[in-house]
Design a protein around this motif. Structure first.
Motif, PDB file in Angstrom:
ATOM      1  N   PRO A  47      11.694  10.079   1.771  1.00 43.61           N
ATOM      2  CA  PRO A  47      11.409  11.080   2.795  1.00 43.61           C
ATOM      3  C   PRO A  47      10.634  10.391   3.827  1.00 43.61           C
ATOM      4  O   PRO A  47       9.518  10.045   3.469  1.00 43.61           O
ATOM      5  N   LEU A  48      11.074  10.606   5.142  1.00 47.26           N
ATOM      6  CA  LEU A  48      10.226  10.138   6.310  1.00 47.26           C
ATOM      7  C   LEU A  48      10.513  10.864   7.413  1.00 47.26           C
ATOM      8  O   LEU A  48      11.420  11.196   7.659  1.00 47.26           O
ATOM      9  N   LEU A  49       9.252  11.125   8.073  1.00 48.25           N
ATOM     10  CA  LEU A  49       9.291  11.759   9.426  1.00 48.25           C
ATOM     11  C   LEU A  49       8.722  10.917  10.388  1.00 48.25           C
ATOM     12  O   LEU A  49       7.508  10.107  10.279  1.00 48.25           O
ATOM     13  N   GLY A  50       9.352  10.518  11.500  1.00 52.91           N
ATOM     14  CA  GLY A  50       8.966   9.681  12.362  1.00 52.91           C
ATOM     15  C   GLY A  50       8.535  10.429  13.708  1.00 52.91           C
ATOM     16  O   GLY A  50       8.995  11.589  14.236  1.00 52.91           O
ATOM     17  N   ILE A  51       7.146  10.361  14.236  1.00 54.99           N
ATOM     18  CA  ILE A  51       6.841  11.047  15.353  1.00 54.99           C
ATOM     19  C   ILE A  51       6.645  10.048  16.707  1.00 54.99           C
ATOM     20  O   ILE A  51       5.765   9.046  16.489  1.00 54.99           O
ATOM     21  N   CYS A  52       7.250  10.288  17.771  1.00 57.27           N
ATOM     22  CA  CYS A  52       6.957   9.562  19.167  1.00 57.27           C
ATOM     23  C   CYS A  52       7.538   8.094  18.784  1.00 57.27           C
ATOM     24  O   CYS A  52       8.613   7.928  18.803  1.00 57.27           O
ATOM     25  N   ARG A 107       0.796  -1.279   0.101  1.00 51.41           N
ATOM     26  CA  ARG A 107       0.012  -0.147   0.009  1.00 51.41           C
ATOM     27  C   ARG A 107       0.862   1.203  -0.061  1.00 51.41           C
ATOM     28  O   ARG A 107       0.239   2.334  -0.336  1.00 51.41           O
ATOM     29  N   THR A 108       2.129   1.182   0.337  1.00 55.35           N
ATOM     30  CA  THR A 108       3.009   2.260   0.453  1.00 55.35           C
ATOM     31  C   THR A 108       4.145   2.187  -0.746  1.00 55.35           C
ATOM     32  O   THR A 108       4.672   3.214  -0.744  1.00 55.35           O
ATOM     33  N   GLU A 109       3.921   1.322  -1.571  1.00 56.61           N
ATOM     34  CA  GLU A 109       4.796   1.141  -2.619  1.00 56.61           C
ATOM     35  C   GLU A 109       4.999   2.308  -3.559  1.00 56.61           C
ATOM     36  O   GLU A 109       6.070   2.686  -3.710  1.00 56.61           O
ATOM     37  N   THR A 110       3.961   3.321  -3.846  1.00 55.68           N
ATOM     38  CA  THR A 110       4.386   4.511  -4.707  1.00 55.68           C
ATOM     39  C   THR A 110       4.318   5.742  -3.946  1.00 55.68           C
ATOM     40  O   THR A 110       4.246   6.616  -4.488  1.00 55.68           O
ATOM     41  N   ALA A 111       4.222   5.607  -2.540  1.00 57.25           N
ATOM     42  CA  ALA A 111       4.222   6.749  -1.682  1.00 57.25           C
ATOM     43  C   ALA A 111       5.674   7.531  -2.053  1.00 57.25           C
ATOM     44  O   ALA A 111       6.719   7.087  -2.014  1.00 57.25           O
ATOM     45  N   PRO A 166      16.898  10.820   3.556  1.00 58.96           N
ATOM     46  CA  PRO A 166      16.292  11.872   4.221  1.00 58.96           C
ATOM     47  C   PRO A 166      15.437  11.327   5.200  1.00 58.96           C
ATOM     48  O   PRO A 166      14.083  11.607   4.876  1.00 58.96           O
ATOM     49  N   VAL A 167      15.475  10.937   6.315  1.00 58.82           N
ATOM     50  CA  VAL A 167      14.716  10.564   7.211  1.00 58.82           C
ATOM     51  C   VAL A 167      15.147  11.192   8.639  1.00 58.82           C
ATOM     52  O   VAL A 167      16.185  11.072   8.945  1.00 58.82           O
ATOM     53  N   ILE A 168      14.114  11.619   9.301  1.00 56.16           N
ATOM     54  CA  ILE A 168      14.352  12.225  10.322  1.00 56.16           C
ATOM     55  C   ILE A 168      13.211  11.867  11.481  1.00 56.16           C
ATOM     56  O   ILE A 168      12.084  11.336  10.816  1.00 56.16           O
ATOM     57  N   ALA A 169      13.238  12.004  12.924  1.00 59.95           N
ATOM     58  CA  ALA A 169      12.162  11.645  13.637  1.00 59.95           C
ATOM     59  C   ALA A 169      12.578  12.545  15.047  1.00 59.95           C
ATOM     60  O   ALA A 169      13.568  12.671  15.582  1.00 59.95           O
ATOM     61  N   ARG A 179      12.784   0.483   6.888  1.00 58.35           N
ATOM     62  CA  ARG A 179      13.999  -0.122   6.524  1.00 58.35           C
ATOM     63  C   ARG A 179      13.905   0.088   4.900  1.00 58.35           C
ATOM     64  O   ARG A 179      14.922   0.485   4.423  1.00 58.35           O
ATOM     65  N   ARG A 180      12.778   0.032   4.510  1.00 62.55           N
ATOM     66  CA  ARG A 180      12.660   0.076   2.827  1.00 62.55           C
ATOM     67  C   ARG A 180      12.967   1.560   2.438  1.00 62.55           C
ATOM     68  O   ARG A 180      13.396   2.000   1.607  1.00 62.55           O
ATOM     69  N   ALA A 181      12.356   2.736   3.343  1.00 67.63           N
ATOM     70  CA  ALA A 181      12.626   3.916   3.122  1.00 67.63           C
ATOM     71  C   ALA A 181      13.960   4.433   3.103  1.00 67.63           C
ATOM     72  O   ALA A 181      14.208   5.189   1.952  1.00 67.63           O
ATOM     73  N   VAL A 182      14.680   3.872   4.054  1.00 66.14           N
ATOM     74  CA  VAL A 182      16.180   4.269   4.084  1.00 66.14           C
ATOM     75  C   VAL A 182      16.718   3.744   2.915  1.00 66.14           C
ATOM     76  O   VAL A 182      17.687   4.249   2.330  1.00 66.14           O
TER      77      VAL A 182
END
Length: 249
Positions: A113-118, A60-64, A212-215, A105-108
């Motif tokens: 680009p990814l934002l993690g919250i809590c 479901r996130t393949e094309t995000a 481009p991953v921050i949290a 792991r796939r995003a990295v």
């Protein structure tokens, strides 16, 4: 209308928490704030739950074009070598844990680009071999204890590394935050850099060294958070994807 058709996946552990209606209601408020701000920045948003499993979430996130991993329940200790029975232990959603770990792991790997919250920060840390402090205790600046859920957020300052993406986004090396966590980063995962700490030394922000991953460990989406904080952190996704942010008409 989305940013040139760009899609954002906002990923929760689960959509429904019927065992705790007050908590469920508060989560809807927080997730809704993220979705509303993202849409105001021009994203086409998909709200997804991770408890359908690894294959379903990855499909479901393949094309995000970008991803936000939201807060939620404790990560099952088996994923970071911890034991059960600790103080303050919440229910565990192991199917959701496994799915979110795989997603990060796939995003990295793909440099999505990814934002993690809590919980999203803790998922990022555990995904790359890090571990967690399982309970910060009752006397902590990171959460209000013994109060109704809508009063659980605690306000405290965070010192942010001057050369970090987080400081650049927020325009400061000292920020006030709203947090509500009883766990924290212990050992830091491989390839991750600590970019923010609370006064007690606990990790409050992480960035991947190359992707481009921050949290952040706090909740910029909380109604009590400083104005503009959520917008700035979500802006990371547009910047990292090298696409223009929407502007008001």
């Amino acid at each position: 209308m989305g940013i040139q058709g760009r899609s954002l996946a906002v990923v929760e552990a689960t959509r429904f928490r019927g065992h705790d209606p007050e908590y469920h209601g508060y989560v809807q408020l927080l997730v809704g704030a993220v979705i509303a701000e993202a849409e105001s920045q021009g994203w086409t948003v998909s709200r997804l739950a991770a408890d359908d499993g690894v294959d379903a979430l990855l499909t479901r996130t393949e094309t995000a074009d970008a991803i936000v991993v939201m807060g939620g329940e404790d990560i099952a200790p088996r994923f970071y070598g911890g034991g059960t029975g600790y103080e303050g232990e919440s229910r565990h959603l192991e199917t959701a844990d496994a799915a979110q770990l795989a997603l990060v792991r796939r995003a990295v790997e793909r440099e999505t680009p990814l934002l993690g919250i809590c919980r999203g920060l803790q998922i990022l840390n555990v995904a790359f071999g890090g571990s967690l402090v399982q309970h910060l205790g009752e006397e902590t600046a990171h959460r209000n204890h013994g109060v109704p859920i809508h009063e659980i957020m605690a306000s405290h300052p965070v010192e942010v590394e001057a050369d970090s993406r987080t400081a650049e986004l927020l325009g400061s090396t000292r920020v006030d935050v709203q947090s509500a966590h009883h766990q924290a980063v212990d050992a830091v995962g491989s390839g991750l850099r600590v970019t923010g700490r609370a006064a007690d030394g606990h990790v409050e922000a992480l960035e991947h060294e190359t992707a481009p991953v921050i949290a952040v460990q706090w909740h910029p989406e909380d109604p009590g958070a400083p104005v503009g904080q959520l917008a700035a952190l979500l802006g990371h996704l547009s910047i990292a994807a090298r696409i223009p942010q929407a502007t008001a008409a």
